[in-house]
Design a protein around this motif. Structure first.
Motif, PDB file in Angstrom:
ATOM      1  N   MET A   1       0.856  -1.200   0.000  1.00  0.00           N
ATOM      2  CA  MET A   1       0.000   0.000   0.000  1.00  0.00           C
ATOM      3  C   MET A   1       0.889   1.246   0.000  1.00  0.00           C
ATOM      4  O   MET A   1       1.833   1.356   0.753  1.00  0.00           O
ATOM      5  N   GLN A   2       0.581   2.143  -0.928  1.00  0.00           N
ATOM      6  CA  GLN A   2       1.343   3.386  -0.980  1.00  0.00           C
ATOM      7  C   GLN A   2       1.054   4.239   0.238  1.00  0.00           C
ATOM      8  O   GLN A   2       0.021   4.115   0.885  1.00  0.00           O
ATOM      9  N   SER A   3       1.993   5.123   0.531  1.00  0.00           N
ATOM     10  CA  SER A   3       1.763   6.031   1.643  1.00  0.00           C
ATOM     11  C   SER A   3       0.681   7.030   1.264  1.00  0.00           C
ATOM     12  O   SER A   3       0.563   7.445   0.107  1.00  0.00           O
ATOM     13  N   ALA A   4      -0.116   7.403   2.252  1.00  0.00           N
ATOM     14  CA  ALA A   4      -1.183   8.369   2.007  1.00  0.00           C
ATOM     15  C   ALA A   4      -0.610   9.704   1.539  1.00  0.00           C
ATOM     16  O   ALA A   4      -1.227  10.405   0.731  1.00  0.00           O
ATOM     17  N   VAL A   5       0.571  10.053   2.036  1.00  0.00           N
ATOM     18  CA  VAL A   5       1.199  11.322   1.650  1.00  0.00           C
ATOM     19  C   VAL A   5       1.490  11.343   0.153  1.00  0.00           C
ATOM     20  O   VAL A   5       1.213  12.330  -0.546  1.00  0.00           O
ATOM     21  N   ALA A   6       2.035  10.231  -0.376  1.00  0.00           N
ATOM     22  CA  ALA A   6       2.357  10.165  -1.810  1.00  0.00           C
ATOM     23  C   ALA A   6       1.095  10.224  -2.657  1.00  0.00           C
ATOM     24  O   ALA A   6       1.063  10.880  -3.709  1.00  0.00           O
ATOM     25  N   VAL A   7       0.062   9.542  -2.207  1.00  0.00           N
ATOM     26  CA  VAL A   7      -1.193   9.548  -2.958  1.00  0.00           C
ATOM     27  C   VAL A   7      -1.823  10.933  -2.932  1.00  0.00           C
ATOM     28  O   VAL A   7      -2.336  11.424  -3.950  1.00  0.00           O
ATOM     29  N   ARG A   8      -1.768  11.586  -1.767  1.00  0.00           N
ATOM     30  CA  ARG A   8      -2.325  12.932  -1.678  1.00  0.00           C
ATOM     31  C   ARG A   8      -1.585  13.892  -2.608  1.00  0.00           C
ATOM     32  O   ARG A   8      -2.205  14.728  -3.281  1.00  0.00           O
ATOM     33  N   GLN A   9      -0.272  13.777  -2.662  1.00  0.00           N
ATOM     34  CA  GLN A   9       0.504  14.653  -3.537  1.00  0.00           C
ATOM     35  C   GLN A   9       0.172  14.394  -5.003  1.00  0.00           C
ATOM     36  O   GLN A   9       0.030  15.335  -5.796  1.00  0.00           O
ATOM     37  N   ALA A  10       0.014  13.114  -5.370  1.00  0.00           N
ATOM     38  CA  ALA A  10      -0.358  12.788  -6.748  1.00  0.00           C
ATOM     39  C   ALA A  10      -1.736  13.352  -7.078  1.00  0.00           C
ATOM     40  O   ALA A  10      -1.976  13.851  -8.184  1.00  0.00           O
ATOM     41  N   MET A 249       2.254   9.861 -11.942  1.00  0.00           N
ATOM     42  CA  MET A 249       1.086  10.352 -11.219  1.00  0.00           C
ATOM     43  C   MET A 249      -0.094   9.404 -11.399  1.00  0.00           C
ATOM     44  O   MET A 249      -0.773   9.031 -10.435  1.00  0.00           O
ATOM     45  N   MET A 250      -0.339   8.964 -12.635  1.00  0.00           N
ATOM     46  CA  MET A 250      -1.452   8.055 -12.896  1.00  0.00           C
ATOM     47  C   MET A 250      -1.227   6.697 -12.239  1.00  0.00           C
ATOM     48  O   MET A 250      -2.164   6.070 -11.744  1.00  0.00           O
ATOM     49  N   ARG A 251       0.024   6.242 -12.231  1.00  0.00           N
ATOM     50  CA  ARG A 251       0.321   4.953 -11.589  1.00  0.00           C
ATOM     51  C   ARG A 251      -0.069   5.000 -10.109  1.00  0.00           C
ATOM     52  O   ARG A 251      -0.714   4.084  -9.593  1.00  0.00           O
ATOM     53  N   ARG A 252       0.305   6.071  -9.454  1.00  0.00           N
ATOM     54  CA  ARG A 252      -0.021   6.205  -8.030  1.00  0.00           C
ATOM     55  C   ARG A 252      -1.529   6.253  -7.813  1.00  0.00           C
ATOM     56  O   ARG A 252      -2.062   5.613  -6.902  1.00  0.00           O
ATOM     57  N   LEU A 253      -2.216   7.025  -8.639  1.00  0.00           N
ATOM     58  CA  LEU A 253      -3.647   7.203  -8.446  1.00  0.00           C
ATOM     59  C   LEU A 253      -4.423   5.931  -8.762  1.00  0.00           C
ATOM     60  O   LEU A 253      -5.406   5.608  -8.074  1.00  0.00           O
ATOM     61  N   VAL A 254      -3.992   5.192  -9.771  1.00  0.00           N
ATOM     62  CA  VAL A 254      -4.661   3.932 -10.103  1.00  0.00           C
ATOM     63  C   VAL A 254      -4.433   2.908  -9.004  1.00  0.00           C
ATOM     64  O   VAL A 254      -5.364   2.233  -8.543  1.00  0.00           O
ATOM     65  N   GLN A 255      -3.192   2.769  -8.554  1.00  0.00           N
ATOM     66  CA  GLN A 255      -2.881   1.770  -7.542  1.00  0.00           C
ATOM     67  C   GLN A 255      -3.560   2.075  -6.213  1.00  0.00           C
ATOM     68  O   GLN A 255      -3.883   1.157  -5.448  1.00  0.00           O
ATOM     69  N   ALA A 256      -3.811   3.359  -5.935  1.00  0.00           N
ATOM     70  CA  ALA A 256      -4.487   3.731  -4.688  1.00  0.00           C
ATOM     71  C   ALA A 256      -6.005   3.710  -4.819  1.00  0.00           C
ATOM     72  O   ALA A 256      -6.708   3.940  -3.834  1.00  0.00           O
ATOM     73  N   GLY A 257      -6.515   3.456  -6.022  1.00  0.00           N
ATOM     74  CA  GLY A 257      -7.955   3.400  -6.212  1.00  0.00           C
ATOM     75  C   GLY A 257      -8.607   4.757  -6.328  1.00  0.00           C
ATOM     76  O   GLY A 257      -9.828   4.863  -6.183  1.00  0.00           O
ATOM     77  N   VAL A 258      -7.829   5.809  -6.590  1.00  0.00           N
ATOM     78  CA  VAL A 258      -8.401   7.144  -6.747  1.00  0.00           C
ATOM     79  C   VAL A 258      -9.025   7.283  -8.133  1.00  0.00           C
ATOM     80  O   VAL A 258     -10.151   7.752  -8.284  1.00  0.00           O
ATOM     81  N   ILE A 259      -8.301   6.868  -9.153  1.00  0.00           N
ATOM     82  CA  ILE A 259      -8.779   6.913 -10.535  1.00  0.00           C
ATOM     83  C   ILE A 259      -8.796   5.491 -11.069  1.00  0.00           C
ATOM     84  O   ILE A 259      -7.915   4.687 -10.748  1.00  0.00           O
ATOM     85  N   SER A 260      -9.769   5.173 -11.896  1.00  0.00           N
ATOM     86  CA  SER A 260      -9.896   3.808 -12.397  1.00  0.00           C
ATOM     87  C   SER A 260      -8.949   3.561 -13.568  1.00  0.00           C
ATOM     88  O   SER A 260      -8.644   4.474 -14.341  1.00  0.00           O
ATOM     89  N   LEU A 261      -8.526   2.321 -13.692  1.00  0.00           N
ATOM     90  CA  LEU A 261      -7.661   1.949 -14.808  1.00  0.00           C
ATOM     91  C   LEU A 261      -8.362   2.128 -16.155  1.00  0.00           C
ATOM     92  O   LEU A 261      -7.736   2.614 -17.110  1.00  0.00           O
TER      93      LEU A 261
END
Length: 417
Positions: A1-10, A249-261
């Motif tokens: 699981m990515q860090s929340a900080v990295a996902v927030r920045q992305a 940026m997209m890699r982080r957001l997809v892996q965190a479930g923010v944006i869909s693949l």
């Protein structure tokens, strides 16, 4: 699981990139709106003003979506629980996707307005009535997708985003039909030199076209191509040119479930010029798989909707009980943070187990037992504190209980009673 900080920045980086694109589009639209008509009295005023207004109307909801996503990212940074922070960041996803693809459509609409303005000024053989009808037809193609993107409904936004490559293919065809029709009209009128000059102009008018290599003269025009562009290095493939920063940026957001693949796949198809590649359930393009790490999980994914994912009928449950809505509102759960935003889906098998026995831990949580338990925990905490709980404290208590009861912190918007 990515860090929340990295996902927030992305997330914030993605929001900023869309904001920059939107500012450029609005500057171009405003410039068109301020231009006086030509000496022949032809320009984007009079009856054409409605088409400029159509663009300005989209700005309202686009700015709202970006503002909402920014506000949620700010809340996430303050909550003090990494799981809940990621859950709130995921709530920005539909808003961010809507803004990304809405901005792309607005850029495309401005491309059509630029085209119309050039033809009205420099192509006297092109009839105003026909051009008005052409814009009306194009607007009709845009309107349903813009309505879905601006709806705030995550499922409608997702469906609209994944269908965008086909729409962009249709719009590209419309753009080239109008463009080459204008050339034919000028050549018939004996304006061959003027026609060549105007066609050269029309190849350059896209407000965002500067970010991509120039296509050969016979290639279709590329519409609204600035969405994925930013400074820095590029990853180039078969007509695929996106920034290295955007890929990460997209890699982080997809892996965190923010944006869909599937949404990222659609964006890359559009910006790679592959606008006709969106048949249902096809494999993702190689460039998308490589950009996202080409992991086994990514290789196994298809372009599919919620029904394909087996969650079409999964019921939604409020993690903060609706019968206590006013209690939560007094503690800050309003607007983008109202309790309807904090619903979770349970798969059908889980739902059946809840109501028919099955897993004891799940059976204790939904629907009534969870409501009693979570309110008991919150009221006791407030009594110990001797004052009204803050929103962040409530979120931390809810997160702790969701983890204990194995309830996933994957929120979706529910309906209020």
């Amino acid at each position: 699981m990515q860090s929340a900080v990295a996902v927030r920045q992305a997330t914030l980086d993605a929001i900023d990139e869309v904001k920059r694109s939107l500012e450029g589009i609005e500057a171009a639209r405003s410039q068109l709106a301020s231009r006086p008509s030509s000496l022949a009295g032809r320009g984007l005023d009079g009856v054409f003003t409605r088409y400029l207004d159509h663009g300005s109307k989209q700005l309202t909801w686009l700015r709202g979506a970006l503002g909402s996503a920014t506000a949620l990212a700010g809340v996430a940074s303050e909550v003090g629980d990494s799981g809940m922070e990621l859950g709130i960041l995921q709530m920005t996803g539909p808003r961010l996707q809507a803004a990304m693809f809405g901005t792309l459509l607005l850029a495309t609409w401005v491309d059509f307005l630029q085209l119309a303005d050039a033809l009205l000024r420099d192509c006297p053989m092109c009839g105003s009535e026909k051009l008005f009808a052409d814009l009306h037809r194009v607007q009709g193609k845009l309107t349903p997708t813009l309505a879905d993107l601006s709806s705030g409904d995550a499922e409608r936004i997702e469906a609209a985003a994944t269908a965008m490559p086909v729409l962009m293919g249709e719009l590209t065809h419309e753009f080239d039909t109008i463009r080459w029709g204008a050339r034919s009209a000028m050549e018939v009128g004996g304006k061959v030199v003027v026609a060549a000059q105007v066609m050269e102009l029309l190849a350059l008018i896209s407000t965002l076209n500067m970010s991509l290599p120039r296509p050969p003269p016979a290639a279709p025009a590329t519409l609204g191509v600035g969405l994925v562009m930013s400074s820095g290095g590029v990853m180039a493939g078969s007509r695929l040119v996106v920034s290295a920063e955007w890929v990460e940026m997209m890699r982080r957001l997809v892996q965190a479930g923010v944006i869909s693949l599937p949404a990222v796949s659609a964006a890359v198809r559009i910006h790679g010029g592959q606008v006709m590649m969106a048949q249902a359930n096809q494999d993702l393009p190689e460039g998308v798989r490589e950009a996202l790490g080409d992991s086994p999980e990514v290789r196994g994914m298809k372009v599919t909707g919620k029904a394909g994912a087996g969650m079409a009928d999964a019921p939604k449950h409020h993690v903060m009980p609706q019968e206590h809505r006013e209690w939560f509102e007094r503690r800050g759960f309003k607007g983008d943070m109202d309790i309807d935003q904090f619903c979770v889906r349970l798969e059908q098998s889980h739902h059946e187990a809840i109501h028919g026995g099955g897993n004891w831990k799940l059976g204790r949580t939904w629907p009534g037992a969870w409501n009693r338990m979570i309110m008991d925990a919150l009221l006791k905490a407030e009594k110990r504190a001797g004052q009204m709980l803050t929103r962040n404290t409530i979120l931390r208590i809810v997160a702790e209980n969701m983890r204990f009861y194995a309830v996933p912190m994957k929120f979706t918007k529910g309906r209020s009673r």
